[in-house]
Design an enzyme around this catalytic site. Sequence first.
Site, PDB file in Angstrom:
ATOM      1  N   GLU A 121       0.815  -1.212   0.000  1.00 27.94           N
ATOM      2  CA  GLU A 121       0.000   0.000   0.000  1.00 27.94           C
ATOM      3  C   GLU A 121       0.853   1.269   0.000  1.00 27.94           C
ATOM      4  OE1 GLU A 121      -0.328  -2.636   1.915  1.00 27.94           O
ATOM      5  OE2 GLU A 121      -2.406  -3.078   2.444  1.00 27.94           O
ATOM      6  N   LYS A 159       3.908   1.686  -1.070  1.00 30.71           N
ATOM      7  CA  LYS A 159       4.558   1.849  -2.373  1.00 30.71           C
ATOM      8  C   LYS A 159       3.603   2.545  -3.356  1.00 30.71           C
ATOM      9  CE  LYS A 159       5.445  -0.952  -6.455  1.00 30.71           C
ATOM     10  NZ  LYS A 159       6.793  -0.632  -6.908  1.00 30.71           N
ATOM     11  N   HIS A 189      20.961   3.880 -15.576  1.00 30.94           N
ATOM     12  CA  HIS A 189      19.975   4.208 -14.535  1.00 30.94           C
ATOM     13  C   HIS A 189      19.386   5.589 -14.731  1.00 30.94           C
ATOM     14  CE1 HIS A 189      22.544   1.052 -12.857  1.00 30.94           C
ATOM     15  NE2 HIS A 189      21.404   0.587 -12.428  1.00 30.94           N
TER      16      HIS A 189
END
Length: 758
Positions: free
Chosen positions: A16, A18, A696
């Site tokens: 939740e 996240k 990245h």
Amino acid sequence: MKTSVIGYPRVGALRELKFATEQYFRNNLTKEELYTTAANLRERHWKEQKKNGIDFISSNDFSFYDNVLDTAVLLNAVPNRYRRLELDALDEYFAMARGYQGEKGDAKALAMKKWFNTNYHYLVPEIDDDTEIFLAGTKPFAEYMEAKKCGIETKSAIIGAFTFLKLLKFTGRKTAEDFIADIIRAYADILKKFNALKAGWVQFDEPALVQDLSKEDIVLFSTLYAGILSEKNDAKVLLQTYFGDIRDCYSEVMAMPFAGIGLDFVEGKNTLELVKRFGFPEEKTLFAGVINGKNIWRNNYATTVSLIEELGRYCRNIVLSTSCSLLHVPYTLKNESSIAHEYKKHLAFAEEKLIELSELKRILSGGDPRRTAEYIEDQRLFNAPRNCENANVQAAVSNLSKDDFIRYPDFEEREKIQKAEFKLPLLPTTTIGSFPQTAEVKANRSNYKRGKITFEEYTAFNREKIAECIALQEKVGLDVLVHGEFERNDMVEYFGEHLEGFLLTEKAWVQSYGTRCVKPPIIWGDISRAKPITVEYSIYAQSLTAKPVKGMLTGPVTILNWSFPREDISLKDCAFQIALAIREEVLDLEANGIKIIQIDEAALREKLPLRKSDWHSEYLDWAIPAFRLVHSRVKPETQIHTHMCYSEFTDIIKDIENMDVDVITFEAARSDLGIVETLRQCDFKTEVGPGVYDIHSPRIPSVSEIKEALFKMLDRIPKEKLWVNPDCGLKTRGNAETIPSLENLVVAAKEVRESISL
Ligand code: GLN
Ligand code: ZN
């Protein structure tokens, strides 16, 4: 007997936190809504622990991103580049965690590092010369009061002063010395504040104490706590250690006026010995870490009861505790519908570990523990056969001979043979394996998993993507191609799903960093390969081009390190089993005309023991052979690659060379090429592809910056040994940045090639 939990997972059983946080990042959720989600989760977690009768429940184990970052903010260690953005507190916090690029300015995120020997990552706090350390925040106090309002008295869990100082980075000229007085003041103020709130216990987490400590470290530790504890008044301080034993500072720790000391009896292989040899002060409480906070197997009550009985001879007050925070295990077995009961009863995630604590508490509180119903039930489980063995696999491992770990001929010879075989240009270009995982690629997998499309439809789509990917790479002009990994969700879970011996979970998420969670497979039994896994897609990809296409596998050490391992056999045996299974795949690929095979060991360094003296005896002495086992039987002309996700292997460079691969690609773009210098110094013979750009970041590297990186590399690496590739797989990137980046990479390689062959 009382019970204690060092820390509880916080992202929520269904992630939740996240999802709420990511919605907040996308401006789809207000700050207030995010705060409400967080508060609800905290309340739920405290109550879950309370329900199971846990006596020492932590507060402040919650975090919106990371507890080390929380501590930095609490102590005012906020670098100026974030202050300058003039964001509000929460957004400044997220800017430190994730970087900020927007109307208020531009600031790079703090560095992220692995939290000791776990797959959790913390943010590395930075202290500049003008940073003033003092108690600036209120988070621990607010959460303590919040729990109190829920009717729960908690111990606040705070990263301790010593660990904090050891983890942070000094960006200026000052060092730890210069901040000691301020750090002492700040931590003393924390205790003062808790005293004012009439809190009972405060937990200082000091995992840094289980590492190799120098004399200076021990002096630093003693100085810090002499200062901090001199102002503790009524506060009861629990010094909480985990991830190992504190053999370097046991007596110093015992000599300090801590009310409680938390020791790890699971990973601390000398902990019991230390207690027996040096005793345990009778005025202190031992928080005995007996419930494994890192693995998911049920606790063996026979072992725990005997241990506690033995400890009882040396310690007056014992509290049963987890060995570390439960952050490292998933929430609950309740949401796992596909694991049969016969397996499930052997497992314990966080909630089930609370039950174990409460059962042990009952078992150990009066009467003969061995006659309690819970004990008998638990022993029935451990005495029954687990049904996880495969005689063929075990025989294969025990029949291994020295020769199984040696590839012939040696590298120099192979290098010549392969140069003649492949006739690649100087500075061959390649990628690490995966291509962008677009929404349609993910949808294809999830539609297949949910039974919405047939296997034929699923594979037809993947073949289409492979064909596109090969065409793209040919167009861009890369020399060694890949199939793109569109069938893989995750490099370990994928093999876990296709090998025998693994249990796969549905909701067993574990936080890796911030809002990112992983779902490690569980190694249930002996590992074997029932049938080829990657061969068909590889053959298909190779059939589309005259250029070599790399077969793409995950290595045994990485599969093991990113799974929950068995505890009934050694890690070494388990690694060898996986290695034998992957070896079958390697040989099948080779037999089907795949001439270059990459075996990724992204996580090789991750489980390197915390103490240097254990590096070889406990880890590298089997991890490197496990890898060698995988490729020892291939033909001389088959080229074996490996890939690693980090460049911090200077200190194990000999072991890396010992993997005896033909080519190794690794991350280097962010590390200022320091590793390249190391390669030169140690006369590294393996061919290398230090990443020329950072995948990245969404940035597209220019031709000139790639050329510049290549020239720097060529100063130190013979041109015959250098490969050109990105840092890592491209799966997290979009096509929009991937295609131009690869185009620039190829152009740069060609231009450099020309200028050096002149
Ligand atoms: N071959 C994998 C990929 O490209 C490697 C991933 C990794 O190093 N983490 O995605
Ligand atoms: Zn990588």
